[in-house]
Design a protein around this motif. Sequence first.
Motif, mmCIF file in Angstrom:
data_model
loop_
_atom_site.group_PDB
_atom_site.id
_atom_site.type_symbol
_atom_site.label_atom_id
_atom_site.label_comp_id
_atom_site.label_asym_id
_atom_site.label_seq_id
_atom_site.Cartn_x
_atom_site.Cartn_y
_atom_site.Cartn_z
ATOM 1 N N VAL A 1 0.844 -1.203 0.000
ATOM 2 C CA VAL A 1 0.000 0.000 0.000
ATOM 3 C C VAL A 1 0.875 1.248 0.000
ATOM 4 C CG1 VAL A 1 -1.573 1.388 1.420
ATOM 5 C CG2 VAL A 1 -2.050 -1.043 1.039
ATOM 6 N N GLU A 2 1.901 1.286 0.847
ATOM 7 C CA GLU A 2 2.789 2.456 0.926
ATOM 8 C C GLU A 2 3.466 2.718 -0.418
ATOM 9 O OE1 GLU A 2 3.091 4.690 3.320
ATOM 10 O OE2 GLU A 2 1.628 3.575 4.493
ATOM 11 N N ILE A 3 3.928 1.666 -1.061
ATOM 12 C CA ILE A 3 4.581 1.815 -2.369
ATOM 13 C C ILE A 3 3.589 2.370 -3.392
ATOM 14 C CG2 ILE A 3 5.560 0.507 -4.312
ATOM 15 C CD1 ILE A 3 6.858 -1.331 -2.099
ATOM 16 N N LEU A 4 2.368 1.851 -3.395
ATOM 17 C CA LEU A 4 1.368 2.306 -4.359
ATOM 18 C C LEU A 4 0.904 3.735 -4.074
ATOM 19 C CD1 LEU A 4 -0.689 -0.982 -4.784
ATOM 20 C CD2 LEU A 4 0.887 0.063 -6.436
ATOM 21 N N VAL A 5 0.834 4.111 -2.814
ATOM 22 C CA VAL A 5 0.459 5.490 -2.459
ATOM 23 C C VAL A 5 1.545 6.462 -2.919
ATOM 24 C CG1 VAL A 5 0.213 7.054 -0.478
ATOM 25 C CG2 VAL A 5 -1.154 4.965 -0.600
ATOM 26 N N VAL A 6 2.797 6.139 -2.649
ATOM 27 C CA VAL A 6 3.900 7.006 -3.094
ATOM 28 C C VAL A 6 3.933 7.071 -4.621
ATOM 29 C CG1 VAL A 6 6.418 7.279 -3.130
ATOM 30 C CG2 VAL A 6 5.253 6.713 -0.990
ATOM 31 N N ALA A 7 3.704 5.942 -5.279
ATOM 32 C CA ALA A 7 3.666 5.934 -6.754
ATOM 33 C C ALA A 7 2.508 6.793 -7.265
ATOM 34 C CB ALA A 7 3.545 4.506 -7.272
ATOM 35 N N SER A 8 1.378 6.778 -6.565
ATOM 36 C CA SER A 8 0.236 7.612 -6.950
ATOM 37 C C SER A 8 0.572 9.095 -6.831
ATOM 38 C CB SER A 8 -0.982 7.292 -6.078
ATOM 39 O OG SER A 8 -1.444 5.980 -6.279
ATOM 40 N N ILE A 9 1.264 9.464 -5.763
ATOM 41 C CA ILE A 9 1.676 10.860 -5.586
ATOM 42 C C ILE A 9 2.636 11.258 -6.702
ATOM 43 C CG2 ILE A 9 2.888 12.482 -4.076
ATOM 44 C CD1 ILE A 9 1.915 10.719 -1.690
ATOM 45 N N ALA A 10 3.582 10.376 -7.011
ATOM 46 C CA ALA A 10 4.539 10.652 -8.089
ATOM 47 C C ALA A 10 3.812 10.790 -9.427
ATOM 48 C CB ALA A 10 5.591 9.552 -8.155
ATOM 49 N N PHE A 11 2.842 9.928 -9.685
ATOM 50 C CA PHE A 11 2.065 9.975 -10.930
ATOM 51 C C PHE A 11 1.327 11.307 -11.045
ATOM 52 C CE2 PHE A 11 -1.672 8.654 -13.541
ATOM 53 C CZ PHE A 11 -0.992 8.161 -14.647
ATOM 54 N N HIS A 12 0.733 11.758 -9.945
ATOM 55 C CA HIS A 12 0.017 13.032 -9.893
ATOM 56 C C HIS A 12 0.956 14.189 -10.242
ATOM 57 C CE1 HIS A 12 -2.751 15.995 -7.834
ATOM 58 N NE2 HIS A 12 -1.598 16.633 -7.720
ATOM 59 N N GLU A 13 2.102 14.236 -9.579
ATOM 60 C CA GLU A 13 3.056 15.328 -9.821
ATOM 61 C C GLU A 13 3.655 15.246 -11.222
ATOM 62 O OE1 GLU A 13 3.244 17.925 -8.009
ATOM 63 O OE2 GLU A 13 1.978 17.060 -6.454
ATOM 64 N N LEU A 14 3.873 14.040 -11.699
ATOM 65 C CA LEU A 14 4.407 13.868 -13.048
ATOM 66 C C LEU A 14 3.393 14.358 -14.093
ATOM 67 C CD1 LEU A 14 6.971 12.842 -14.407
ATOM 68 C CD2 LEU A 14 5.877 10.614 -14.629
ATOM 69 N N ALA A 15 2.113 14.179 -13.817
ATOM 70 C CA ALA A 15 1.088 14.699 -14.729
ATOM 71 C C ALA A 15 1.200 16.212 -14.845
ATOM 72 C CB ALA A 15 -0.307 14.283 -14.244
ATOM 73 N N HIS A 16 1.336 16.904 -13.696
ATOM 74 C CA HIS A 16 1.539 18.361 -13.731
ATOM 75 C C HIS A 16 2.773 18.693 -14.566
ATOM 76 C CE1 HIS A 16 -1.440 19.336 -10.682
ATOM 77 N NE2 HIS A 16 -0.797 18.706 -9.713
ATOM 78 N N ALA A 17 3.872 17.991 -14.275
ATOM 79 C CA ALA A 17 5.154 18.296 -14.912
ATOM 80 C C ALA A 17 5.108 18.071 -16.424
ATOM 81 C CB ALA A 17 6.269 17.454 -14.289
ATOM 82 N N LEU A 18 4.521 16.976 -16.860
ATOM 83 C CA LEU A 18 4.521 16.671 -18.290
ATOM 84 C C LEU A 18 3.603 17.612 -19.079
ATOM 85 C CD1 LEU A 18 4.728 12.779 -18.247
ATOM 86 C CD2 LEU A 18 6.570 14.459 -18.573
ATOM 87 N N ILE A 19 2.495 18.015 -18.480
ATOM 88 C CA ILE A 19 1.644 19.001 -19.156
ATOM 89 C C ILE A 19 2.385 20.337 -19.226
ATOM 90 C CG2 ILE A 19 -0.515 20.323 -19.043
ATOM 91 C CD1 ILE A 19 -0.853 17.373 -19.923
ATOM 92 N N GLY A 20 3.054 20.711 -18.139
ATOM 93 C CA GLY A 20 3.863 21.938 -18.163
ATOM 94 C C GLY A 20 4.948 21.879 -19.216
ATOM 95 N N ARG A 21 5.625 20.744 -19.304
ATOM 96 C CA ARG A 21 6.668 20.568 -20.323
ATOM 97 C C ARG A 21 6.078 20.689 -21.722
ATOM 98 N NH1 ARG A 21 9.780 15.044 -20.342
ATOM 99 N NH2 ARG A 21 10.925 15.934 -18.598
ATOM 100 N N GLY A 22 4.873 20.152 -21.898
ATOM 101 C CA GLY A 22 4.199 20.250 -23.185
ATOM 102 C C GLY A 22 3.925 21.695 -23.591
ATOM 103 N N TYR A 23 3.795 22.575 -22.623
ATOM 104 C CA TYR A 23 3.597 23.999 -22.896
ATOM 105 C C TYR A 23 4.919 24.760 -22.957
ATOM 106 C CZ TYR A 23 -1.427 23.539 -22.249
ATOM 107 O OH TYR A 23 -2.750 23.194 -22.380
#
Length: 152
Positions: free
Chosen positions: A50-72
């Motif tokens: 669960v801890e690994i999946l929660v941390v991965a979920s947080i990373a996925f969330h932040e990576l979504a912000h980052a990749l959309i920003g990079r796209g702009y």
Amino acid sequence: MFGLQGPSWFAGRIAGVPIRLDWTLGLMAAIQIAQTIFYNPSMLGWMLLVEILVVASIAFHELAHALIGRGYGLRVLDITLHAFGGWARMNGEPTNTQQVAISAAGPISNLALWMAFSAAARMHELGTLSWVAAYVAQFNFMIALFNMVPAY
């Protein structure tokens, strides 16, 4: 490999974006693992998952912000994960419309994870894994809701 980088540790790169782990993330995980050991030690392995999946979920969330920003055309400096979520540091000035898209990317990513983990949670033949999926689905739904609250 981890290397101390100021108040956080460098954990690697995802899609070329440096990922850092703040010490508070480790503290949060340690507290939850200690609670599991104290109250239900037979669930320790599952709680680690669960801890690994929660941390991965947080990373996925932040990576979504980052990749959309990079796209702009913004320059993504890094992502730091901590006990209360994380942040993606970027250089550049997005337009208001771009900022809305960048901001929305995180909760949208959590809603996608919520749907995927909810589907897995309904697969009762997975046994305890369906409980893990339900826990992580609930986490992602709550993070999506929390991130939809306007902040100024």
